[in-house]
Design a protein around this motif. Structure first.
Motif, mmCIF file in Angstrom:
data_model
loop_
_atom_site.group_PDB
_atom_site.id
_atom_site.type_symbol
_atom_site.label_atom_id
_atom_site.label_comp_id
_atom_site.label_asym_id
_atom_site.label_seq_id
_atom_site.Cartn_x
_atom_site.Cartn_y
_atom_site.Cartn_z
ATOM 1 N N MET A 222 -8.750 -18.880 -18.661
ATOM 2 C CA MET A 222 -9.330 -18.522 -19.949
ATOM 3 C C MET A 222 -8.994 -19.582 -20.995
ATOM 4 O O MET A 222 -9.825 -19.964 -21.826
ATOM 5 C CB MET A 222 -8.797 -17.150 -20.396
ATOM 6 N N LEU A 223 -7.766 -20.092 -20.931
ATOM 7 C CA LEU A 223 -7.334 -21.119 -21.865
ATOM 8 C C LEU A 223 -8.146 -22.389 -21.666
ATOM 9 O O LEU A 223 -8.512 -23.073 -22.622
ATOM 10 C CB LEU A 223 -5.843 -21.402 -21.645
ATOM 11 N N ARG A 224 -8.436 -22.704 -20.412
ATOM 12 C CA ARG A 224 -9.172 -23.940 -20.098
ATOM 13 C C ARG A 224 -10.649 -23.821 -20.449
ATOM 14 O O ARG A 224 -11.228 -24.720 -21.052
ATOM 15 C CB ARG A 224 -9.022 -24.257 -18.610
ATOM 16 N N GLU A 225 -11.267 -22.721 -20.029
ATOM 17 C CA GLU A 225 -12.711 -22.583 -20.174
ATOM 18 C C GLU A 225 -13.125 -22.091 -21.551
ATOM 19 O O GLU A 225 -14.245 -22.350 -21.996
ATOM 20 C CB GLU A 225 -13.251 -21.619 -19.105
ATOM 21 N N GLY A 226 -12.233 -21.360 -22.224
ATOM 22 C CA GLY A 226 -12.639 -20.710 -23.460
ATOM 23 C C GLY A 226 -13.498 -19.501 -23.173
ATOM 24 O O GLY A 226 -13.677 -19.093 -22.023
ATOM 25 N N LEU A 227 -14.041 -18.904 -24.205
ATOM 26 C CA LEU A 227 -14.860 -17.696 -24.064
ATOM 27 C C LEU A 227 -16.186 -17.880 -24.797
ATOM 28 O O LEU A 227 -16.226 -18.443 -25.892
ATOM 29 C CB LEU A 227 -14.140 -16.480 -24.648
ATOM 30 N N HIS A 228 -17.249 -17.399 -24.167
ATOM 31 C CA HIS A 228 -18.552 -17.377 -24.823
ATOM 32 C C HIS A 228 -18.740 -15.989 -25.419
ATOM 33 O O HIS A 228 -18.870 -15.003 -24.691
ATOM 34 C CB HIS A 228 -19.654 -17.699 -23.823
ATOM 35 N N VAL A 229 -18.739 -15.933 -26.752
ATOM 36 C CA VAL A 229 -18.873 -14.672 -27.467
ATOM 37 C C VAL A 229 -20.244 -14.644 -28.138
ATOM 38 O O VAL A 229 -20.576 -15.536 -28.926
ATOM 39 C CB VAL A 229 -17.768 -14.514 -28.531
ATOM 40 N N GLU A 270 -11.204 -21.720 -32.763
ATOM 41 C CA GLU A 270 -9.965 -21.494 -32.023
ATOM 42 C C GLU A 270 -9.280 -20.242 -32.555
ATOM 43 O O GLU A 270 -9.052 -20.097 -33.753
ATOM 44 C CB GLU A 270 -9.020 -22.689 -32.166
ATOM 45 N N VAL A 271 -8.965 -19.327 -31.646
ATOM 46 C CA VAL A 271 -8.278 -18.085 -32.001
ATOM 47 C C VAL A 271 -7.099 -17.918 -31.056
ATOM 48 O O VAL A 271 -7.282 -17.776 -29.845
ATOM 49 C CB VAL A 271 -9.213 -16.863 -31.899
ATOM 50 N N GLY A 272 -5.896 -17.954 -31.600
ATOM 51 C CA GLY A 272 -4.708 -17.747 -30.786
ATOM 52 C C GLY A 272 -4.560 -18.750 -29.663
ATOM 53 O O GLY A 272 -4.039 -18.430 -28.603
ATOM 54 N N GLY A 273 -5.052 -19.980 -29.866
ATOM 55 C CA GLY A 273 -4.970 -21.002 -28.836
ATOM 56 C C GLY A 273 -6.123 -20.985 -27.853
ATOM 57 O O GLY A 273 -6.233 -21.857 -27.004
ATOM 58 N N ILE A 274 -7.013 -19.975 -27.951
ATOM 59 C CA ILE A 274 -8.163 -19.863 -27.068
ATOM 60 C C ILE A 274 -9.399 -20.384 -27.797
ATOM 61 O O ILE A 274 -9.640 -20.043 -28.960
ATOM 62 C CB ILE A 274 -8.409 -18.403 -26.640
ATOM 63 N N ALA A 275 -10.180 -21.211 -27.128
ATOM 64 C CA ALA A 275 -11.418 -21.711 -27.717
ATOM 65 C C ALA A 275 -12.511 -20.663 -27.536
ATOM 66 O O ALA A 275 -12.811 -20.252 -26.411
ATOM 67 C CB ALA A 275 -11.834 -23.014 -27.057
ATOM 68 N N LEU A 276 -13.077 -20.209 -28.623
ATOM 69 C CA LEU A 276 -14.187 -19.260 -28.584
ATOM 70 C C LEU A 276 -15.461 -19.986 -28.995
ATOM 71 O O LEU A 276 -15.521 -20.590 -30.068
ATOM 72 C CB LEU A 276 -13.951 -18.089 -29.544
ATOM 73 N N ASN A 277 -16.464 -19.957 -28.135
ATOM 74 C CA ASN A 277 -17.773 -20.485 -28.488
ATOM 75 C C ASN A 277 -18.611 -19.305 -28.953
ATOM 76 O O ASN A 277 -19.103 -18.518 -28.151
ATOM 77 C CB ASN A 277 -18.423 -21.170 -27.282
ATOM 78 N N ILE A 278 -18.725 -19.160 -30.265
ATOM 79 C CA ILE A 278 -19.379 -17.992 -30.852
ATOM 80 C C ILE A 278 -20.845 -18.303 -31.090
ATOM 81 O O ILE A 278 -21.188 -19.330 -31.692
ATOM 82 C CB ILE A 278 -18.687 -17.568 -32.157
ATOM 83 N N ILE A 279 -21.707 -17.434 -30.603
ATOM 84 C CA ILE A 279 -23.148 -17.649 -30.666
ATOM 85 C C ILE A 279 -23.767 -16.574 -31.546
ATOM 86 O O ILE A 279 -23.687 -15.381 -31.243
ATOM 87 C CB ILE A 279 -23.764 -17.604 -29.256
ATOM 88 N N ALA A 384 -11.258 -9.354 -24.234
ATOM 89 C CA ALA A 384 -11.652 -10.375 -23.261
ATOM 90 C C ALA A 384 -10.667 -10.488 -22.105
ATOM 91 O O ALA A 384 -10.981 -11.088 -21.088
ATOM 92 C CB ALA A 384 -11.782 -11.722 -23.958
ATOM 93 N N GLY A 385 -9.471 -9.912 -22.261
ATOM 94 C CA GLY A 385 -8.505 -9.941 -21.167
ATOM 95 C C GLY A 385 -7.324 -10.838 -21.380
ATOM 96 O O GLY A 385 -6.505 -11.028 -20.479
ATOM 97 N N TRP A 386 -7.180 -11.424 -22.575
ATOM 98 C CA TRP A 386 -6.016 -12.266 -22.842
ATOM 99 C C TRP A 386 -4.780 -11.390 -22.979
ATOM 100 O O TRP A 386 -4.766 -10.421 -23.732
ATOM 101 C CB TRP A 386 -6.217 -13.077 -24.115
ATOM 102 N N ASP A 387 -3.753 -11.729 -22.227
ATOM 103 C CA ASP A 387 -2.508 -10.958 -22.225
ATOM 104 C C ASP A 387 -1.600 -11.488 -23.324
ATOM 105 O O ASP A 387 -1.035 -12.571 -23.204
ATOM 106 C CB ASP A 387 -1.825 -11.070 -20.862
ATOM 107 N N ALA A 388 -1.480 -10.729 -24.404
ATOM 108 C CA ALA A 388 -0.653 -11.178 -25.526
ATOM 109 C C ALA A 388 0.804 -11.311 -25.129
ATOM 110 O O ALA A 388 1.567 -12.045 -25.752
ATOM 111 C CB ALA A 388 -0.786 -10.205 -26.702
ATOM 112 N N GLY A 389 1.209 -10.624 -24.061
ATOM 113 C CA GLY A 389 2.589 -10.717 -23.604
ATOM 114 C C GLY A 389 2.854 -11.972 -22.790
ATOM 115 O O GLY A 389 3.998 -12.288 -22.477
ATOM 116 N N THR A 390 1.784 -12.697 -22.431
ATOM 117 C CA THR A 390 1.943 -13.947 -21.694
ATOM 118 C C THR A 390 1.934 -15.091 -22.677
ATOM 119 O O THR A 390 0.941 -15.342 -23.330
ATOM 120 C CB THR A 390 0.791 -14.132 -20.678
#
Length: 465
Positions: A222-229, A270-279, A384-390
């Motif tokens: 998830m960190l590598r690919e980011g998320l398509h929102v 970028e949100v919390g270190g994750i790249a979000l591609n927002i459409i 999206a499934g990001w584990d905040a505890g990780t």
């Protein structure tokens, strides 16, 4: 990608295309002395010391200067590729770099020197055991990292953390398999090697460790690919305003007139270190307007490939036309891929007085004032499934092939556990499942790999790396 002979010296411009203050030409091969002598001349080449920068002139065939810069020699096997590597660091103009490149090819013509193919320097590092396959992929991931967290995670994989975890698991499973085969080989000795070595506990410990690696790898993917929102909703619910609020600038045009957005607008956030591609997309509603219909179809096409669909609603009018709401829901259900995450967001709470934040799995906010936006950011990652505890500092920057290999290893380990509980009659099947699980883990580091896989991986690298 079809590689030519691994014995040919290779040369390439190692810096990005375009003009720059510095440009680098890199040469690698088992014997590059003729190139070294040709580009530097005998006198300068004689002064060149391993891993010491030499200020030198880069010479053409007649001894005239092409450029001046630094020459660095890294004798094999202690180099990036495991072969002797020469780096020429000069000025970053495209013309002068091409001249230096052409001179290296000319000087090494008798050796079969050629232009490097994409990723060939790193492929040679893999072939010569300077890097394993996961580390080699981490080189490209570090270059392509879109966030600081992704870059740090790629660097950890480059340093071997992912490979070490996968190799340790494979070694443990191989050890259990050896004990099983010993029990099978010496039945007359009445020695239960598995029980003596507490194999059951070791098997459970391996299964737990594998699930931990999988969890860290999924987070890393998830960190590598980011998320398509994809933002969806009826016209004028505030999708463009929300995109602007998340981006922190005016990306989309916002007016009071519904249907302003007719085509998709994309923005990386970028949100919390994750790249979000927002459409941001056209508003969804039943319409007979041909142009609006094209925009709606593009919206639904974006929904099909979304990782997360954010449905925005106008909190001023919770009882909007029921038929319109039902139409939108049917349209989404028809195009949503199975398992796609969804999040419902109520906008315009500045006009209703509702409390901002997450309530009952929904987010209430005002894109106009920014109230509730932080809650939305957190909820986006959670849904999206990001584990905040990780911690981002512990994930492995994994690729899809890594996830598939780990999934196969997990399946085989589950089968092995089932066979282990069935007694001695299934010990051979137990040992075979352990072998298959270890082989799947070996695919991550390249201990088991095909030429087709290597060509696919390295063919995506840039030339010069």
């Amino acid at each position: 990608m079809t590689m030519m002979s691994d014995l040919d010296p290779i040369v390439a411009i190692a810096t990005a295309p375009g003009r720059g203050g510095i440009g680098i030409v890199r040469i690698s091969g088992r014997n590059i002395q003729p190139i070294l002598a040709g580009i530097l001349g005998a006198e300068q080449a004689g002064r060149l010391q391993p891993r010491h920068a030499l200020h030198a002139r880069f010479l053409d065939a007649d001894g005239g200067a092409i450029d001046t810069g630094l020459a660095l020699l890294f004798p094999g096997p202690h180099s990036y590729t495991g072969e002797t590597v020469l780096e020429l660091q000069g000025h970053g103009g495209p013309v002068v770099l091409r001249m230096v490149l052409a001179r290296c090819l000319q000087a090494g013509q008798s050796l079969g020197t050629r232009i490097a193919e994409p990723g060939e320097f790193t492929r040679r590092a893999f072939v010569n055991d300077r890097l394993d396959l996961a580390q080699a992929e981490a080189v490209a991931d570090l270059i392509d990292a879109g966030t600081a967290a992704a870059a740090r995670s790629a660097l950890r994989s480059l340093h071997g953390e992912f490979s070490t975890a996968a190799s340790a698991l494979a070694a443990e499973l191989t050890g259990l398999r050896a004990l099983t085969e010993a029990t099978l080989d010496f039945p007359e000795e009445e020695i239960d090697f598995l029980r003596a070595a507490d194999a059951a506990t070791r098997l459970e410990r391996a299964a737990t460790a594998l699930e931990q690696v999988r969890r860290r790898a999924r987070q890393g993917a998830m960190l590598r690919e980011g998320l398509h929102v994809v933002l969806v909703g009826a016209p004028n619910v505030g999708k463009s305003s929300l995109l602007n609020a998340l981006a922190g600038e005016d990306v989309a045009i916002v007016t009071e007139h519904p249907g302003t957005t007719r085509d998709r607008i994309e923005r990386a956030v970028e949100v919390g270190g994750i790249a979000l591609n927002i459409i941001d997309t056209a508003g969804l509603r039943a319409t007979s307007d041909a142009i609006e219909g094209i925009g709606i179809e593009r919206t639904l096409a974006a929904v099909e490939s979304a990782d997360l669909v954010l449905e925005l609603r106008d909190d001023q009018h919770p009882g909007d036309d029921l038929a319109e709401r039902q139409w939108l829901e049917r349209a989404l259900e028809q195009r949503l891929a199975p398992g796609t995450a969804r999040l419902t967001v109520h906008n315009k709470i500045d006009l209703t007085g509702a409390a901002p934040g997450e309530h009952g799995g929904r987010v209430y906010l005002s894109a106009q004032t920014g109230a509730g936006i932080d809650s939305l950011r957190s909820e986006l990652l959670r849904v999206a499934g990001w584990d905040a505890g990780t911690s981002g500092e512990t994930v492995f920057l994994a690729r899809e092939r890594h996830l598939q290999a780990l999934a196969r290893a997990s399946d085989h380990l589950s089968q092995a556990r089932a066979h282990a509980g069935a007694g001695a009659a299934r010990l051979e099947l137990f040992a075979e499942e352990l072998r298959l699980a270890a082989d799947a883990l070996g695919e991550i580091t390249g201990a088991l790999s095909s030429d087709d896989l290597l060509g696919e991986i390295f063919g995506r690298f840039c030339i010069g790396k």
